[in-house]
Design a protein around this motif. Sequence first.
Motif, PDB file in Angstrom:
ATOM      1  N   UNK A 247      35.321  22.862  10.031  1.00  0.00           N
ATOM      2  CA  UNK A 247      34.727  23.581   8.900  1.00  0.00           C
ATOM      3  C   UNK A 247      35.166  22.941   7.582  1.00  0.00           C
ATOM      4  N   UNK A 248      34.312  23.100   6.559  1.00  0.00           N
ATOM      5  CA  UNK A 248      34.525  22.409   5.289  1.00  0.00           C
ATOM      6  C   UNK A 248      35.838  22.803   4.620  1.00  0.00           C
ATOM      7  N   UNK A 249      36.406  23.897   5.023  1.00  0.00           N
ATOM      8  CA  UNK A 249      37.682  24.351   4.464  1.00  0.00           C
ATOM      9  C   UNK A 249      38.759  23.270   4.584  1.00  0.00           C
ATOM     10  N   UNK A 250      38.700  22.477   5.655  1.00  0.00           N
ATOM     11  CA  UNK A 250      39.680  21.397   5.829  1.00  0.00           C
ATOM     12  C   UNK A 250      39.690  20.480   4.609  1.00  0.00           C
ATOM     13  N   UNK A 251      38.520  19.923   4.286  1.00  0.00           N
ATOM     14  CA  UNK A 251      38.486  18.956   3.188  1.00  0.00           C
ATOM     15  C   UNK A 251      38.685  19.635   1.832  1.00  0.00           C
ATOM     16  N   UNK A 252      38.185  20.861   1.678  1.00  0.00           N
ATOM     17  CA  UNK A 252      38.367  21.561   0.406  1.00  0.00           C
ATOM     18  C   UNK A 252      39.842  21.859   0.134  1.00  0.00           C
ATOM     19  N   UNK A 253      40.570  22.227   1.169  1.00  0.00           N
ATOM     20  CA  UNK A 253      42.007  22.487   1.005  1.00  0.00           C
ATOM     21  C   UNK A 253      42.745  21.211   0.609  1.00  0.00           C
ATOM     22  N   UNK A 254      42.332  20.083   1.216  1.00  0.00           N
ATOM     23  CA  UNK A 254      42.982  18.817   0.876  1.00  0.00           C
ATOM     24  C   UNK A 254      42.660  18.422  -0.564  1.00  0.00           C
ATOM     25  N   UNK A 255      41.398  18.598  -0.961  1.00  0.00           N
ATOM     26  CA  UNK A 255      41.012  18.293  -2.344  1.00  0.00           C
ATOM     27  C   UNK A 255      41.834  19.133  -3.321  1.00  0.00           C
ATOM     28  N   UNK A 256      42.007  20.413  -3.005  1.00  0.00           N
ATOM     29  CA  UNK A 256      42.785  21.305  -3.870  1.00  0.00           C
ATOM     30  C   UNK A 256      44.229  20.818  -4.003  1.00  0.00           C
ATOM     31  N   UNK A 257      44.800  20.354  -2.889  1.00  0.00           N
ATOM     32  CA  UNK A 257      46.175  19.840  -2.939  1.00  0.00           C
ATOM     33  C   UNK A 257      46.250  18.555  -3.761  1.00  0.00           C
ATOM     34  N   UNK A 258      45.219  17.708  -3.657  1.00  0.00           N
ATOM     35  CA  UNK A 258      45.201  16.487  -4.462  1.00  0.00           C
ATOM     36  C   UNK A 258      45.162  16.823  -5.953  1.00  0.00           C
ATOM     37  N   UNK A 259      44.374  17.841  -6.294  1.00  0.00           N
ATOM     38  CA  UNK A 259      44.298  18.264  -7.702  1.00  0.00           C
ATOM     39  C   UNK A 259      45.661  18.746  -8.188  1.00  0.00           C
ATOM     40  N   UNK A 260      46.307  19.572  -7.368  1.00  0.00           N
ATOM     41  CA  UNK A 260      47.616  20.109  -7.752  1.00  0.00           C
ATOM     42  C   UNK A 260      48.661  19.017  -7.898  1.00  0.00           C
ATOM     43  N   UNK A 261      48.530  17.963  -7.083  1.00  0.00           N
ATOM     44  CA  UNK A 261      49.509  16.883  -7.115  1.00  0.00           C
ATOM     45  C   UNK A 261      49.132  15.777  -8.096  1.00  0.00           C
ATOM     46  N   UNK A 262      47.989  15.935  -8.779  1.00  0.00           N
ATOM     47  CA  UNK A 262      47.569  14.910  -9.735  1.00  0.00           C
ATOM     48  C   UNK A 262      47.124  13.631  -9.073  1.00  0.00           C
ATOM     49  N   UNK A 263      46.640  13.737  -7.831  1.00  0.00           N
ATOM     50  CA  UNK A 263      46.218  12.554  -7.064  1.00  0.00           C
ATOM     51  C   UNK A 263      44.695  12.472  -7.073  1.00  0.00           C
ATOM     52  N   UNK A 264      44.162  11.299  -7.381  1.00  0.00           N
ATOM     53  CA  UNK A 264      42.718  11.117  -7.409  1.00  0.00           C
ATOM     54  C   UNK A 264      42.175  10.885  -5.991  1.00  0.00           C
TER      55      UNK A 264
END
Length: 722
Positions: free
Chosen positions: A670-687
């Motif tokens: 389910x798309x939640x996998x990639x959305x959760x990872x994107x959210x973590x990248x945002x929080x960590x300042x990672x592009x």
Amino acid sequence: MKRLLFFLLIGSSTSVYAQRNFTIEETVFGPNKFAPTTLYGLQWTKKNDILTHLDASYQKLIARQAKDNWTEKEIANITDLTNALRHALPQDTFELRMFPFSYDWVDDNTLAFELTTDKGVHLVEYNIADKKATVIKSYPNNIPNIEKQKHYAYSINNNILIVTESGEKIEVTKDTVDGIVNGSDYVHRQEFGIKKGMWWSPDNQKLLYYRKDESMVTKYPLPQWDSRVATTQYIRYPMAGMKSEEVSLVVFDISSRKHITLKTGEPKEQYLTSVTWDPNSEHIYVGVLNRGQDHLKLNKYNAKTGEFVKTLFEEKSDTWVEPQHDLIFVPNTPNQFLYQTDKDGFNQLYLYDTEGKLIRHLGYKDVIVTNFKGFNSNYTKAYYIGASNKGLERHLYEVELKSGKTKQLTTIHGVHNASISPSGNFVVDQFSNLNTPNIVQIINTKKGTSKELLRVHNPFEGKINLPKIEFKELLSPDGKTPLNARITYPTNFDPSKKYPVMVYLYGGSHAQMITDRWLGGIGYFDLYMAQNGYIVFTLDNRGSDARGRDFTRVTHRQLGENEMADQLVGINFLKSLPYVDKDRMGIFGWSYGGFMATSMMTKHNETFKAGVAGGPVMDWKYYEVMYGERYMDTPQENPEGYEKTSLLNKADRLRGNLLIIHGAQDPVVVQQHSMQFIEQCIKQGVQVDYFLYPTHEHNVRGKDRVHMYQKIANYFDLHLKK
């Protein structure tokens, strides 16, 4: 001589110039466009050793016999068949453009096939001697999940309807509760080899079916974007460690109209697999697997009462037990059946009686049974396709049931799909290997001789610049396990130059990327990338298919760890090659491969400059129960393993350029996998880069797949091309 040389040079130059690379469209549609020719509809007749198949125009049915040195003889054609069908179905409209590909021999003069017309689907028998067609049965068009026999049953709106031979309609179930599903093959999310949701008894009097109660399973939202105001579609999605579905098996008796539920016991959260009627319609055999998937009981039940009769045998494991096949009863011995299991290391055949006594292990060396092919005419021998040579090859094997003596019937290296004649004296064998597109031959099993019926030349010759493909064998970090790898070189490869690399991987269970078939099992996108200047590399790590139990089980409770260790062996091999540019390496995978690609980009972040992860698992606690808990147990039982394998807590380690692709309607990952990872990248300042296909599920299909491959190619070109 000079004029002759001039024309030879012109001809040679023109030939080379005519060859080209694949277009991006051909990465998707090329497999059909350039498929090696073959003989379609290969079948042995019922009793005699007569081989039949369609001719090259698909307009004629051809027969071949040993007494005629296997020469072609027309025995039927589309004109006669069409005339016979129009006589048998005068009110129906249909257009027969080719002789039916899929047919079965009823006897040596009569073949059976299904014909779809505007009025329905018809089971037709055609006598090739008198050129007459007879309609045996008819079914309405577009019936979902139909189970055909003397009567037929189908599921509609989660309920089952039977239409008897006389045309009477019987409502088997009338459930209206959301979450109660009857007769569906989508039970236990189609794990454990489940392909059916209903089974007719051999005497045609009883229908056995799955009843799935998923009303207690969490509803998962899938946003729909096809209206002005978006809507939500809900699916039942049991995540690891959460409440799962409860499934039962029910027998419906046509005569008494009674329902009998098999007493499969508690707890209700268990898996019911390997469902098989006995030949006498008196008993039903079920593999009852616990939710932990480490304890299987093969149970026998009374079909009239549903009562438990006995447990024939049990399988236990400290990792997992994974039943994948129904029982196969020996046709002339109703108290004996074949069972497949990898309990002794490799998936092989075991002969049991119906009291649970093991009569004989029918395994051969380390050969893995991949496809059971049936028995000889007097049922003294069984035949199967087996994986051998470290999983690279597939061959046909013959085993004597009485002694277990096994004989390999195909010998040329490669991947064979073969079947035995009724007498057992001949094999029709179709095979390919890395450099052989397709050969069809007849093998004389007594003499060991063969006769070719078809040899196909390279379909790319003179048309496409085909890259060079090689197999490699590397050694796993355990120091003892060989790993199969495939390397594809850029066209016009120059070893004095340095090239960028695309590593393509999957890495998960039930998949094998490398076999000794035509082109080594490579995909057309890989060929496209090699034609465009990339070295393309793939390795089958431990955990992948066709190598046996121990090769697979090393992944237990720590998905991705040993797989990455093996992939690093391949990566280090690549780095050792003088023509590999270590600073321009990319990685691409989908689904489990997306999980692996992201794992490599985070956990071994010094290696790859660019990566593409499609439909990736990012945290196994968001994955479904049946698959996820087999390998990882539950998050409650294995918190350390889930923490270690999760990529959500490793987003800060991402280096290089990562493109994540997901289908918005994905019901698998389910798309939640990639959305959760994107959210973590945002929080960590990672592009990180992200692309969504709004209408696609787990795989992007059709012409949109062309768009996807172009995007991936562009991404690697952007970051890896100088």
